[in-house]
Design an enzyme around this catalytic site. Structure first.
Site, PDB file in Angstrom:
ATOM      1  N   ASN A   9       0.859  -1.182   0.000  1.00  0.00           N
ATOM      2  CA  ASN A   9       0.000   0.000   0.000  1.00  0.00           C
ATOM      3  C   ASN A   9       0.898   1.237   0.000  1.00  0.00           C
ATOM      4  O   ASN A   9       1.416   1.641   1.036  1.00  0.00           O
ATOM      5  CB  ASN A   9      -0.900  -0.042   1.252  1.00  0.00           C
ATOM      6  CG  ASN A   9      -1.798   1.175   1.366  1.00  0.00           C
ATOM      7  OD1 ASN A   9      -1.886   1.987   0.436  1.00  0.00           O
ATOM      8  ND2 ASN A   9      -2.472   1.310   2.504  1.00  0.00           N
ATOM      9  N   LYS A  11       0.119   4.204  -0.428  1.00  0.00           N
ATOM     10  CA  LYS A  11      -0.613   5.382   0.088  1.00  0.00           C
ATOM     11  C   LYS A  11      -0.369   6.582  -0.839  1.00  0.00           C
ATOM     12  O   LYS A  11      -0.198   6.401  -2.045  1.00  0.00           O
ATOM     13  CB  LYS A  11      -0.221   5.667   1.539  1.00  0.00           C
ATOM     14  CG  LYS A  11      -0.404   4.421   2.426  1.00  0.00           C
ATOM     15  CD  LYS A  11      -0.399   4.700   3.897  1.00  0.00           C
ATOM     16  CE  LYS A  11      -0.599   3.384   4.649  1.00  0.00           C
ATOM     17  NZ  LYS A  11      -0.642   3.534   6.101  1.00  0.00           N
ATOM     18  N   HIS A  87      -9.938   0.947   4.373  1.00  0.00           N
ATOM     19  CA  HIS A  87      -8.717   1.206   5.141  1.00  0.00           C
ATOM     20  C   HIS A  87      -9.032   2.179   6.281  1.00  0.00           C
ATOM     21  O   HIS A  87      -9.850   3.084   6.114  1.00  0.00           O
ATOM     22  CB  HIS A  87      -7.633   1.783   4.219  1.00  0.00           C
ATOM     23  CG  HIS A  87      -6.298   1.824   4.892  1.00  0.00           C
ATOM     24  ND1 HIS A  87      -5.958   2.830   5.771  1.00  0.00           N
ATOM     25  CD2 HIS A  87      -5.241   0.980   4.844  1.00  0.00           C
ATOM     26  CE1 HIS A  87      -4.734   2.588   6.226  1.00  0.00           C
ATOM     27  NE2 HIS A  87      -4.279   1.477   5.685  1.00  0.00           N
ATOM     28  N   GLU A 159      -6.024  -5.072  10.476  1.00  0.00           N
ATOM     29  CA  GLU A 159      -5.050  -4.006  10.717  1.00  0.00           C
ATOM     30  C   GLU A 159      -5.446  -3.232  11.971  1.00  0.00           C
ATOM     31  O   GLU A 159      -6.279  -2.309  11.896  1.00  0.00           O
ATOM     32  CB  GLU A 159      -5.025  -3.029   9.544  1.00  0.00           C
ATOM     33  CG  GLU A 159      -4.554  -3.620   8.247  1.00  0.00           C
ATOM     34  CD  GLU A 159      -3.954  -2.540   7.346  1.00  0.00           C
ATOM     35  OE1 GLU A 159      -2.767  -2.626   7.048  1.00  0.00           O
ATOM     36  OE2 GLU A 159      -4.678  -1.607   6.976  1.00  0.00           O
ATOM     37  N   GLY A 165       1.655   2.302  11.034  1.00  0.00           N
ATOM     38  CA  GLY A 165       2.643   3.384  10.980  1.00  0.00           C
ATOM     39  C   GLY A 165       3.273   3.737  12.316  1.00  0.00           C
ATOM     40  O   GLY A 165       3.898   4.790  12.451  1.00  0.00           O
TER      41      GLY A 165
HETATM   42  P1  PGA Z   1       2.213   0.497   7.764  1.00  0.00           P
HETATM   43  O1  PGA Z   1       0.798   0.668   7.037  1.00  0.00           O
HETATM   44  O2  PGA Z   1       2.832  -0.771   7.241  1.00  0.00           O
HETATM   45  O3  PGA Z   1       2.988   1.703   7.416  1.00  0.00           O
HETATM   46  O4  PGA Z   1       1.925   0.374   9.241  1.00  0.00           O
HETATM   47  C1  PGA Z   1      -0.023  -0.425   6.817  1.00  0.00           C
HETATM   48  C2  PGA Z   1      -1.316   0.032   6.202  1.00  0.00           C
HETATM   49  O5  PGA Z   1      -1.794   1.127   6.530  1.00  0.00           O
HETATM   50  O6  PGA Z   1      -1.889  -0.665   5.362  1.00  0.00           O
END
Ligand code: PGA
Length: 242
Positions: A9, A11, A87, A159, A165
């Site tokens: 992802n 983003k 998400h 998640e 993050g």
């Molecule tokens: P991250 O994000 O790996 O940066 O924690 C995962 C996500 O939001 O799908």
């Protein structure tokens, strides 16, 4: 057992200039088990490679007067095969509700796009011991009216919001139990056994070794670490067996 998948992802990252370098890095990855989900306007740069392409969001109508939205029919016609739906960033920042998410899941399936349906509890909900209740609610509304045979195609991504993050990851036992619970909710309410569940939240090229010991996962949703092609490759090599 089916090979696991890794969903990258990206983003809302990379300018076109920065993307060139990233594309060079991922260009030689040959894996049908990797799905890269770039910002939607960059999708054409990622198509026709030896990995798959997904979107980070989709609209629930195929066409019409919906300024600014992206249709699942259009995405499918371009070669997009997966889409992340629900998400937590969209649930919080854009206030997406379970019922809207449900429309999107159905629209994706109608267009033969595989939904990566995201669920997860906040830290407040976790500390109030409400995790299971929250996940069940998200599943029951978000996947309402989904046909039994469609469960074969879709993935549920667990998640925890507090792990996204942040560098924090639940213990393997916590993940295993929650994945078991998710499978039991789907089995009880939709009659489909063993739905595929991914884990997402601070997955990186180091903790993937430990995460790989969780016995009931079908793969991972990776944010931050997937922005580095070398880290992404290390993760895929640990997860996908030849
Ligand atoms: P991250 O994000 O790996 O940066 O924690 C995962 C996500 O939001 O799908």
């Amino acid at each position: 057992m089916e090979n696991k998948i890794v969903i990258a992802n990206l983003k809302m990252n990379f300018t076109v200039g920065e993307l060139a370098n990233y594309l060079k890095g991922v260009g030689d990855i040959e894996s049908p088990n990797l799905v890269i989900c770039p910002t939607s306007i960059y999708v054409p740069y990622f198509l026709n490679k030896k990995f798959k392409v997904g979107l980070q969001n989709i609209f629930y109508k195929d066409e019409g007067a919906y300024t600014g939205e992206i249709s699942p029919k259009q995405a499918s016609s371009m070669g997009v095969q997966y889409v992340i739906i629900g998400h937590s960033e969209r649930r919080t920042i854009l206030e997406e509700k379970d019922s809207l998410i449900n429309e999107k899941v159905k629209a994706a399936l109608n267009n033969k796009i595989i939904p990566i349906f995201c669920i997860g509890e906040t830290i407040e909900q976790k500390s109030m011991l409400r995790t299971n209740r929250v996940l069940a609610q998200q599943i029951l509304t978000g996947l309402r009216d989904i046909k039994k045979e469609d469960f074969e195609k879709l993935y549920i991504a667990y998640e925890p919001v507090w792990a996204i993050g942040t560098g924090e990851v639940p213990t393997n036992l916590e993940i295993e139990k929650i994945v078991e619970y998710i499978k039991s909710v789907v089995s009880e309410h939709f009659g489909y056994e063993n739905v595929k569940v991914l884990y997402g939240g601070s997955v990186n090229e180091k903790n993937i070794v430990e995460l790989e010991k969780v016995p009931n996962l079908s793969g991972y949703l990776v944010g931050g670490a997937s922005l580095y092609s070398d880290k992404l490759k290390m993760i895929i090599n640990k997860v996908v067996k030849a």
